[in-house]
Design a protein around this motif. Structure first.
Motif, PDB file in Angstrom:
ATOM      1  N   ASP A  60       0.858  -1.184   0.000  1.00 48.58           N
ATOM      2  CA  ASP A  60       0.000   0.000   0.000  1.00 48.58           C
ATOM      3  C   ASP A  60       0.897   1.238   0.000  1.00 48.58           C
ATOM      4  O   ASP A  60       2.121   1.139   0.103  1.00 48.58           O
ATOM      5  CB  ASP A  60      -0.992  -0.003   1.160  1.00 48.58           C
ATOM      6  CG  ASP A  60      -0.340   0.097   2.532  1.00 48.58           C
ATOM      7  OD1 ASP A  60       0.907   0.205   2.610  1.00 48.58           O
ATOM      8  OD2 ASP A  60      -1.069   0.070   3.528  1.00 48.58           O
ATOM      9  N   SER A  61       0.289   2.417  -0.119  1.00 51.20           N
ATOM     10  CA  SER A  61       1.067   3.642  -0.247  1.00 51.20           C
ATOM     11  C   SER A  61       1.893   3.940   0.999  1.00 51.20           C
ATOM     12  O   SER A  61       3.008   4.448   0.903  1.00 51.20           O
ATOM     13  CB  SER A  61       0.152   4.816  -0.581  1.00 51.20           C
ATOM     14  OG  SER A  61      -0.834   4.968   0.410  1.00 51.20           O
ATOM     15  N   ASP A  87       6.696   0.893 -11.517  1.00 52.09           N
ATOM     16  CA  ASP A  87       5.510   0.895 -12.371  1.00 52.09           C
ATOM     17  C   ASP A  87       4.473   1.855 -11.799  1.00 52.09           C
ATOM     18  O   ASP A  87       4.665   2.444 -10.749  1.00 52.09           O
ATOM     19  CB  ASP A  87       4.953  -0.512 -12.564  1.00 52.09           C
ATOM     20  CG  ASP A  87       4.407  -1.121 -11.299  1.00 52.09           C
ATOM     21  OD1 ASP A  87       4.396  -0.447 -10.260  1.00 52.09           O
ATOM     22  OD2 ASP A  87       3.991  -2.283 -11.346  1.00 52.09           O
ATOM     23  N   ASN A  88       3.371   2.016 -12.517  1.00 50.31           N
ATOM     24  CA  ASN A  88       2.383   3.026 -12.129  1.00 50.31           C
ATOM     25  C   ASN A  88       1.281   2.467 -11.226  1.00 50.31           C
ATOM     26  O   ASN A  88       0.145   2.910 -11.289  1.00 50.31           O
ATOM     27  CB  ASN A  88       1.780   3.669 -13.368  1.00 50.31           C
ATOM     28  CG  ASN A  88       0.962   2.687 -14.181  1.00 50.31           C
ATOM     29  OD1 ASN A  88       1.227   1.496 -14.159  1.00 50.31           O
ATOM     30  ND2 ASN A  88      -0.029   3.166 -14.891  1.00 50.31           N
ATOM     31  N   CYS A  89       1.611   1.564 -10.356  1.00 52.55           N
ATOM     32  CA  CYS A  89       0.669   1.035  -9.379  1.00 52.55           C
ATOM     33  C   CYS A  89       0.152   2.179  -8.498  1.00 52.55           C
ATOM     34  O   CYS A  89       0.907   3.098  -8.171  1.00 52.55           O
ATOM     35  CB  CYS A  89       1.378  -0.028  -8.532  1.00 52.55           C
ATOM     36  SG  CYS A  89       0.481  -0.574  -7.086  1.00 52.55           S
ATOM     37  N   THR A  90      -1.110   2.120  -8.114  1.00 49.56           N
ATOM     38  CA  THR A  90      -1.685   3.195  -7.294  1.00 49.56           C
ATOM     39  C   THR A  90      -1.009   3.309  -5.933  1.00 49.56           C
ATOM     40  O   THR A  90      -1.036   4.377  -5.329  1.00 49.56           O
ATOM     41  CB  THR A  90      -3.197   2.976  -7.095  1.00 49.56           C
ATOM     42  OG1 THR A  90      -3.406   1.683  -6.528  1.00 49.56           O
ATOM     43  CG2 THR A  90      -3.947   3.093  -8.394  1.00 49.56           C
ATOM     44  N   ALA A  91      -0.399   2.254  -5.457  1.00 48.84           N
ATOM     45  CA  ALA A  91       0.311   2.303  -4.179  1.00 48.84           C
ATOM     46  C   ALA A  91       1.642   3.035  -4.294  1.00 48.84           C
ATOM     47  O   ALA A  91       2.181   3.505  -3.295  1.00 48.84           O
ATOM     48  CB  ALA A  91       0.555   0.896  -3.650  1.00 48.84           C
ATOM     49  N   HIS A  92       2.173   3.151  -5.498  1.00 40.21           N
ATOM     50  CA  HIS A  92       3.457   3.807  -5.697  1.00 40.21           C
ATOM     51  C   HIS A  92       3.245   5.311  -5.793  1.00 40.21           C
ATOM     52  O   HIS A  92       3.173   5.876  -6.875  1.00 40.21           O
ATOM     53  CB  HIS A  92       4.153   3.269  -6.950  1.00 40.21           C
ATOM     54  CG  HIS A  92       4.458   1.822  -6.866  1.00 40.21           C
ATOM     55  ND1 HIS A  92       4.760   1.057  -7.962  1.00 40.21           N
ATOM     56  CD2 HIS A  92       4.516   0.976  -5.807  1.00 40.21           C
ATOM     57  CE1 HIS A  92       4.983  -0.188  -7.590  1.00 40.21           C
ATOM     58  NE2 HIS A  92       4.844  -0.254  -6.279  1.00 40.21           N
ATOM     59  N   VAL A  93       3.161   5.941  -4.660  1.00 40.60           N
ATOM     60  CA  VAL A  93       2.878   7.367  -4.580  1.00 40.60           C
ATOM     61  C   VAL A  93       4.150   8.178  -4.752  1.00 40.60           C
ATOM     62  O   VAL A  93       5.257   7.676  -4.590  1.00 40.60           O
ATOM     63  CB  VAL A  93       2.216   7.718  -3.227  1.00 40.60           C
ATOM     64  CG1 VAL A  93       0.861   7.074  -3.116  1.00 40.60           C
ATOM     65  CG2 VAL A  93       3.097   7.314  -2.061  1.00 40.60           C
ATOM     66  N   SER A  94       3.978   9.450  -5.054  1.00 43.05           N
ATOM     67  CA  SER A  94       5.100  10.367  -5.119  1.00 43.05           C
ATOM     68  C   SER A  94       5.570  10.648  -3.695  1.00 43.05           C
ATOM     69  O   SER A  94       4.770  10.963  -2.824  1.00 43.05           O
ATOM     70  CB  SER A  94       4.661  11.656  -5.803  1.00 43.05           C
ATOM     71  OG  SER A  94       5.714  12.574  -5.810  1.00 43.05           O
ATOM     72  N   PRO A 108       1.467   4.372 -17.906  1.00 43.50           N
ATOM     73  CA  PRO A 108       0.539   3.227 -17.898  1.00 43.50           C
ATOM     74  C   PRO A 108       0.759   2.292 -19.095  1.00 43.50           C
ATOM     75  O   PRO A 108       1.115   2.733 -20.186  1.00 43.50           O
ATOM     76  CB  PRO A 108      -0.839   3.874 -17.983  1.00 43.50           C
ATOM     77  CG  PRO A 108      -0.632   5.271 -17.514  1.00 43.50           C
ATOM     78  CD  PRO A 108       0.768   5.655 -17.866  1.00 43.50           C
TER      79      PRO A 108
END
Length: 114
Positions: A60-61, A87-94, A108
């Motif tokens: 998770d983030s 990768d652009n997984c939603t958990a990979h936050v800035s 993506p």
């Protein structure tokens, strides 16, 4: 034809190394159970991976940011720098405020082309 039920056991493993594989970061293993049976009686600090537990065994983030900040602290202590491609997984936050780590997020749907 399938016999029996599908296993519900899951783990996620985060792997990071340099281009030729000579330098490897410790694995981040995410499981469902806080202290798996196989580690019973073991000191979790002595296993050669970082083990975390989350309900679905997915990153998770919060866990991702914690992992990136830990790497950044290690790089700063070693006076090194690191560029992480993710990768652009939603958990990979800035992650802001990093001094020795830079994150590059793939666009993506490019993983299959790489």
């Amino acid at each position: 034809m399938q016999w029996g039920k599908n296993s519900k056991e899951r783990i996620s493993v985060l792997v990071a190394c340099n281009q030729d594989g000579a330098d490897k970061l410790p694995l981040l293993v995410i499981g469902k159970i806080a202290k798996p049976w196989c580690f019973r009686g073991s000191n979790m600090d002595l296993i050669p991976v970082t083990y975390k537990s989350l309900k679905k065994a997915w990153i998770d983030s919060v866990l991702f940011e914690e992992w990136v900040r830990k790497i950044d602290r290690k790089m700063k202590a070693a006076n090194g720098h690191i560029l992480l491609f993710i990768d652009n997984c939603t958990a990979h936050v800035s992650v802001t405020g990093l001094t020795n780590t830079r994150l590059i997020v793939f666009p993506p749907n490019c993983k299959s082309r790489l």
